[in-house]
Design a protein around this motif. Structure first.
Motif, PDB file in Angstrom:
ATOM      1  N   ALA A   1       0.830  -1.210   0.000  1.00 20.78           N
ATOM      2  CA  ALA A   1       0.000   0.000   0.000  1.00 20.78           C
ATOM      3  C   ALA A   1       0.866   1.263   0.000  1.00 20.78           C
ATOM      4  O   ALA A   1       0.596   2.220  -0.746  1.00 20.78           O
ATOM      5  CB  ALA A   1      -0.931  -0.001   1.205  1.00 20.78           C
ATOM      6  N   PHE A   2       1.919   1.279   0.822  1.00 21.74           N
ATOM      7  CA  PHE A   2       2.814   2.440   0.868  1.00 21.74           C
ATOM      8  C   PHE A   2       3.570   2.588  -0.452  1.00 21.74           C
ATOM      9  O   PHE A   2       3.772   3.707  -0.947  1.00 21.74           O
ATOM     10  CB  PHE A   2       3.793   2.309   2.030  1.00 21.74           C
ATOM     11  CG  PHE A   2       3.210   2.691   3.357  1.00 21.74           C
ATOM     12  CD1 PHE A   2       2.699   3.959   3.580  1.00 21.74           C
ATOM     13  CD2 PHE A   2       3.160   1.763   4.402  1.00 21.74           C
ATOM     14  CE1 PHE A   2       2.151   4.315   4.804  1.00 21.74           C
ATOM     15  CE2 PHE A   2       2.606   2.100   5.629  1.00 21.74           C
ATOM     16  CZ  PHE A   2       2.101   3.381   5.833  1.00 21.74           C
ATOM     17  N   ALA A   3       3.987   1.457  -1.034  1.00 21.51           N
ATOM     18  CA  ALA A   3       4.680   1.508  -2.324  1.00 21.51           C
ATOM     19  C   ALA A   3       3.745   2.021  -3.415  1.00 21.51           C
ATOM     20  O   ALA A   3       4.157   2.780  -4.302  1.00 21.51           O
ATOM     21  CB  ALA A   3       5.214   0.123  -2.686  1.00 21.51           C
ATOM     22  N   LEU A   4       2.475   1.613  -3.354  1.00 19.75           N
ATOM     23  CA  LEU A   4       1.482   2.073  -4.321  1.00 19.75           C
ATOM     24  C   LEU A   4       1.241   3.574  -4.170  1.00 19.75           C
ATOM     25  O   LEU A   4       1.123   4.299  -5.169  1.00 19.75           O
ATOM     26  CB  LEU A   4       0.180   1.305  -4.129  1.00 19.75           C
ATOM     27  CG  LEU A   4      -0.948   1.589  -5.122  1.00 19.75           C
ATOM     28  CD1 LEU A   4      -0.536   1.194  -6.536  1.00 19.75           C
ATOM     29  CD2 LEU A   4      -2.212   0.835  -4.711  1.00 19.75           C
ATOM     30  N   LEU A   5       1.195   4.042  -2.911  1.00 22.21           N
ATOM     31  CA  LEU A   5       1.025   5.476  -2.656  1.00 22.21           C
ATOM     32  C   LEU A   5       2.208   6.257  -3.231  1.00 22.21           C
ATOM     33  O   LEU A   5       2.019   7.306  -3.876  1.00 22.21           O
ATOM     34  CB  LEU A   5       0.897   5.724  -1.157  1.00 22.21           C
ATOM     35  CG  LEU A   5       0.808   7.194  -0.709  1.00 22.21           C
ATOM     36  CD1 LEU A   5      -0.437   7.856  -1.291  1.00 22.21           C
ATOM     37  CD2 LEU A   5       0.809   7.280   0.818  1.00 22.21           C
ATOM     38  N   ARG A   6       3.398   5.767  -2.990  1.00 23.31           N
ATOM     39  CA  ARG A   6       4.596   6.435  -3.510  1.00 23.31           C
ATOM     40  C   ARG A   6       4.576   6.473  -5.041  1.00 23.31           C
ATOM     41  O   ARG A   6       4.913   7.496  -5.663  1.00 23.31           O
ATOM     42  CB  ARG A   6       5.848   5.706  -3.022  1.00 23.31           C
ATOM     43  CG  ARG A   6       7.153   6.333  -3.500  1.00 23.31           C
ATOM     44  CD  ARG A   6       8.346   5.561  -2.939  1.00 23.31           C
ATOM     45  NE  ARG A   6       9.598   6.122  -3.421  1.00 23.31           N
ATOM     46  CZ  ARG A   6      10.175   5.810  -4.582  1.00 23.31           C
ATOM     47  NH1 ARG A   6       9.580   4.918  -5.385  1.00 23.31           N
ATOM     48  NH2 ARG A   6      11.308   6.363  -4.945  1.00 23.31           N
ATOM     49  N   LYS A   7       4.139   5.370  -5.651  1.00 29.89           N
ATOM     50  CA  LYS A   7       4.064   5.304  -7.107  1.00 29.89           C
ATOM     51  C   LYS A   7       3.086   6.345  -7.647  1.00 29.89           C
ATOM     52  O   LYS A   7       3.365   7.035  -8.642  1.00 29.89           O
ATOM     53  CB  LYS A   7       3.639   3.901  -7.544  1.00 29.89           C
ATOM     54  CG  LYS A   7       3.462   3.742  -9.048  1.00 29.89           C
ATOM     55  CD  LYS A   7       2.962   2.343  -9.395  1.00 29.89           C
ATOM     56  CE  LYS A   7       2.663   2.220 -10.876  1.00 29.89           C
ATOM     57  NZ  LYS A   7       2.131   0.887 -11.235  1.00 29.89           N
ATOM     58  N   HIS A   8       1.942   6.502  -6.978  1.00 31.05           N
ATOM     59  CA  HIS A   8       0.942   7.466  -7.428  1.00 31.05           C
ATOM     60  C   HIS A   8       1.449   8.895  -7.282  1.00 31.05           C
ATOM     61  O   HIS A   8       1.160   9.757  -8.125  1.00 31.05           O
ATOM     62  CB  HIS A   8      -0.359   7.278  -6.656  1.00 31.05           C
ATOM     63  CG  HIS A   8      -1.241   6.211  -7.232  1.00 31.05           C
ATOM     64  ND1 HIS A   8      -1.988   6.393  -8.371  1.00 31.05           N
ATOM     65  CD2 HIS A   8      -1.482   4.936  -6.841  1.00 31.05           C
ATOM     66  CE1 HIS A   8      -2.665   5.284  -8.657  1.00 31.05           C
ATOM     67  NE2 HIS A   8      -2.364   4.386  -7.737  1.00 31.05           N
ATOM     68  N   ILE A   9       2.178   9.157  -6.196  1.00 25.31           N
ATOM     69  CA  ILE A   9       2.741  10.495  -6.003  1.00 25.31           C
ATOM     70  C   ILE A   9       3.751  10.813  -7.104  1.00 25.31           C
ATOM     71  O   ILE A   9       3.719  11.899  -7.704  1.00 25.31           O
ATOM     72  CB  ILE A   9       3.397  10.598  -4.610  1.00 25.31           C
ATOM     73  CG1 ILE A   9       2.335  10.548  -3.518  1.00 25.31           C
ATOM     74  CG2 ILE A   9       4.220  11.893  -4.500  1.00 25.31           C
ATOM     75  CD1 ILE A   9       2.881  10.490  -2.113  1.00 25.31           C
TER      76      ILE A   9
ATOM     77  N   GLN B   1       3.902   9.409 -10.007  1.00 31.24           N
ATOM     78  CA  GLN B   1       3.203   9.461 -11.293  1.00 31.24           C
ATOM     79  C   GLN B   1       2.526  10.822 -11.475  1.00 31.24           C
ATOM     80  O   GLN B   1       2.425  11.341 -12.602  1.00 31.24           O
ATOM     81  CB  GLN B   1       2.153   8.350 -11.368  1.00 31.24           C
ATOM     82  CG  GLN B   1       1.681   8.036 -12.780  1.00 31.24           C
ATOM     83  CD  GLN B   1       2.664   7.175 -13.548  1.00 31.24           C
ATOM     84  OE1 GLN B   1       2.951   6.054 -13.137  1.00 31.24           O
ATOM     85  NE2 GLN B   1       3.178   7.671 -14.659  1.00 31.24           N
ATOM     86  N   SER B   2       2.081  11.411 -10.351  1.00 29.25           N
ATOM     87  CA  SER B   2       1.472  12.733 -10.426  1.00 29.25           C
ATOM     88  C   SER B   2       2.498  13.798 -10.776  1.00 29.25           C
ATOM     89  O   SER B   2       2.199  14.763 -11.494  1.00 29.25           O
ATOM     90  CB  SER B   2       0.808  13.083  -9.084  1.00 29.25           C
ATOM     91  OG  SER B   2      -0.209  12.148  -8.782  1.00 29.25           O
ATOM     92  N   ILE B   3       3.724  13.615 -10.270  1.00 31.67           N
ATOM     93  CA  ILE B   3       4.794  14.568 -10.558  1.00 31.67           C
ATOM     94  C   ILE B   3       5.315  14.398 -11.973  1.00 31.67           C
ATOM     95  O   ILE B   3       5.604  15.366 -12.669  1.00 31.67           O
ATOM     96  CB  ILE B   3       5.937  14.406  -9.530  1.00 31.67           C
ATOM     97  CG1 ILE B   3       5.419  14.684  -8.115  1.00 31.67           C
ATOM     98  CG2 ILE B   3       7.106  15.335  -9.871  1.00 31.67           C
ATOM     99  CD1 ILE B   3       6.411  14.352  -7.026  1.00 31.67           C
ATOM    100  N   HIS B   4       5.431  13.136 -12.410  1.00 32.54           N
ATOM    101  CA  HIS B   4       5.954  12.825 -13.747  1.00 32.54           C
ATOM    102  C   HIS B   4       4.919  11.983 -14.500  1.00 32.54           C
ATOM    103  O   HIS B   4       5.042  10.748 -14.562  1.00 32.54           O
ATOM    104  CB  HIS B   4       7.277  12.055 -13.641  1.00 32.54           C
ATOM    105  CG  HIS B   4       8.311  12.740 -12.796  1.00 32.54           C
ATOM    106  ND1 HIS B   4       9.008  13.838 -13.235  1.00 32.54           N
ATOM    107  CD2 HIS B   4       8.758  12.475 -11.535  1.00 32.54           C
ATOM    108  CE1 HIS B   4       9.853  14.229 -12.282  1.00 32.54           C
ATOM    109  NE2 HIS B   4       9.724  13.422 -11.240  1.00 32.54           N
ATOM    110  N   PRO B   5       3.895  12.598 -15.059  1.00 33.65           N
ATOM    111  CA  PRO B   5       2.797  11.851 -15.692  1.00 33.65           C
ATOM    112  C   PRO B   5       3.237  10.956 -16.840  1.00 33.65           C
ATOM    113  O   PRO B   5       2.591   9.926 -17.097  1.00 33.65           O
ATOM    114  CB  PRO B   5       1.867  12.972 -16.200  1.00 33.65           C
ATOM    115  CG  PRO B   5       2.228  14.170 -15.402  1.00 33.65           C
ATOM    116  CD  PRO B   5       3.680  14.052 -15.109  1.00 33.65           C
ATOM    117  N   SER B   6       4.299  11.318 -17.541  1.00 31.15           N
ATOM    118  CA  SER B   6       4.717  10.542 -18.713  1.00 31.15           C
ATOM    119  C   SER B   6       5.676   9.403 -18.351  1.00 31.15           C
ATOM    120  O   SER B   6       5.983   8.560 -19.204  1.00 31.15           O
ATOM    121  CB  SER B   6       5.392  11.462 -19.739  1.00 31.15           C
ATOM    122  OG  SER B   6       4.495  12.482 -20.145  1.00 31.15           O
TER     123      SER B   6
END
Length: 481
Positions: A357-365, A367-372
């Motif tokens: 869950a924490f790794a998924l949260l980090r991934k989403h953050i 991904q929000s910073i670097h959408p591509s």
């Protein structure tokens, strides 16, 4: 349709093994001249007879089990075994079948909640039977967690799928070998725990019983005072082996084969588990030292024992941690849900799901910073697929919803909010004691209404079998062709 004959055959095998283990307390009662010999003998005859009928009817030349059959068997084994294992409690303790089933389900799921009191004067045979149930439930869940749940992809368990999770004909010898090695490690650790308890001042009977319930992270004791009844050194022994019971047993096997501890402690899940235990214990110890005036030695002993007891869902009592102040109470309330490692004897949500869950949260953050950008989520070097993430989310969601539903049912029966909520949490997380004056560390579940006990028994079963395993069986689509 389900394959009825193979399912009945498996149930017959399980009941025959339950009956064989009943011989041990039967012989203890006979040779010690204490209560329980005829009662256990009657339970043995009944269980053996039903097992013989199931084996006779279920015997078939084509023994094939589908995934649907595995779901049903997994649920039925715990349900049916608990019904027959409850017989000695009815015969010896003269309690209702409801109380006996609750006690047995709590034992075999290694929850540790109890309706019994007066343990110090209870017959040795029934005390040994309680401990044996937890010991069997512990090793049974380890094997199930390694070989069955990954195959069924319950709660993201496919992340831990190995050759031992493959039930095809090609891999069945490998599966048996892994199961045998896990059982051998479990036996070795049990013997070491018995010896350590005896060195810490316990007599042989108490040492055997507490070794069974410590390594299985079950928490049943031979005394109403639980571990308060024994020496400080015995409490440290329990702390060590409870922690060991919360580790993945498959890694124990691999570490012994490679003869290198890095195999065990290099695992991401073990690192997370160890870090959580150390940090939570030190915070609680600091609260005891600065707010309650405890010595450093006593604070460390009490904090590490109780944090490990709760996070591994053992449930041994050592003082009333709900009286240690607001912060420790909040920490323990959260720890009730956490659980230790997957592939261990512990219950709860499990450390690896929080890590994902924490790794998924980090991934989403990120991904929000670097959408591509493309970010690949990994765990222990393995890619975490969307399928695994969905399975983890589904498990955590149903875990919380199950607690809410059970707590609501308990509240409707007149139980106070603290008892209702923590009773539901402790059942589904397989912890043992809850909080409050009724079911807290110094209380038990005897005074609860019968419907509450049946509800909590279902909660224990669902929590032990990772919830989704049981819910699948209740889905209408499960029974359609």
């Amino acid at each position: 349709m389900v394959n009825l004959r193979p399912i009945l055959f498996v149930l017959g095998l399980v009941l025959s093994k339950i009956a064989l283990f009943m011989y041990v307390p039967t012989l203890v009662a006979f040779f010690t001249g204490t209560e329980g010999f005829m009662d256990f003998a009657a339970a043995v005859v009944i269980t053996h007879s039903v097992a013989f009928l199931l084996l006779s009817y279920g015997k078939t030349d084509e023994f094939k089990l589908s995934v649907r059959d595995m779901f049903l068997i997994t649920t039925l084994v715990w349900t049916v075994a608990s019904a027959f294992a409850a017989l000695p409690f009815v015969f010896i303790n003269h309690i209702s079948f409801t109380d006996a089933y609750f006690e047995t389900m709590s034992g075999i799921t290694t929850t540790g909640s109890t309706v019994l009191s007066g343990l110090d004067q209870m017959a040795p045979s029934i005390l040994l039977w309680r401990s044996t149930l937890q010991w069997l439930g512990g090793v049974g869940f380890i094997v199930m967690g390694v070989a069955i749940l990954p195959m069924l992809n319950v709660g993201g368990m496919r992340l831990f799928q190995t050759e031992s999770s493959d039930w095809s004909d090609k891999s069945s010898p490998r599966t048996k070998s892994v199961a045998k090695n896990i059982i051998n490690v479990y036996l070795i650790l049990t013997v070491l725990c018995i010896i350590a308890f005896m060195c810490a001042g316990m007599n042989t009977f108490d040492a055997i019983n507490h070794a069974f319930t410590t390594l299985s992270t079950g928490g049943y004791s031979t005394s109403d005072g639980s571990m308060n009844h024994f020496s400080h050194s015995a409490q440290w022994v329990a702390t060590f082996f409870m922690f060991a019971g919360g580790l993945p047993f498959l890694l124990f096997v691999q570490a012994l084969k490679k003869r290198h501890p890095r195999t065990l402690f290099g695992d991401a899940q073990v690192k997370g588990y160890t870090l959580f235990v150390v940090v939570a214990s030190l915070i609680v110890a600091a609260c005891l030292i600065f707010n309650k005036g405890y010595s450093v030695v006593d604070a460390m002993r009490l904090s590490f024992f109780n944090i490990i007891s709760v996070v591994t869902t053992t449930g041994f009592g050592l003082g009333d941690f709900t009286a240690w102040g607001p912060l420790p109470t909040i920490i323990f309330a959260f720890t009730l849900l956490v659980g230790a490692c997957s592939g261990s004897t512990s219950g709860g949500i499990k450390i690896f799901r929080f890590q994902i869950a924490f790794a998924l949260l980090r991934k989403h953050i990120m991904q929000s910073i670097h959408p591509s950008a493309l970010f690949i989520q990994r765990y222990n070097g393995r890619p975490v697929t969307d399928d695994i993430v969905r399975s983890v989310v589904a498990l955590v969601f149903t875990f919380i919803m199950t607690i809410i539903v059970i707590a609501s049912v308990l509240a409707l029966q007149g139980l106070d909010p603290i008892t209702s909520i923590t009773g539901a949490v402790t059942a589904v997380a397989n912890v043992g004691p809850g909080m409050g004056t009724i079911i807290g560390p110094t209380g038990n579940f005897a005074s609860l209404p019968d419907l509450s006990k049946w509800t909590l028994s279902l909660g224990m079963l669902m929590g032990r079998l990772e919830i989704l395993t049981v819910l699948v069986v209740f889905a209408p689509a499960f029974w359609r062709d």
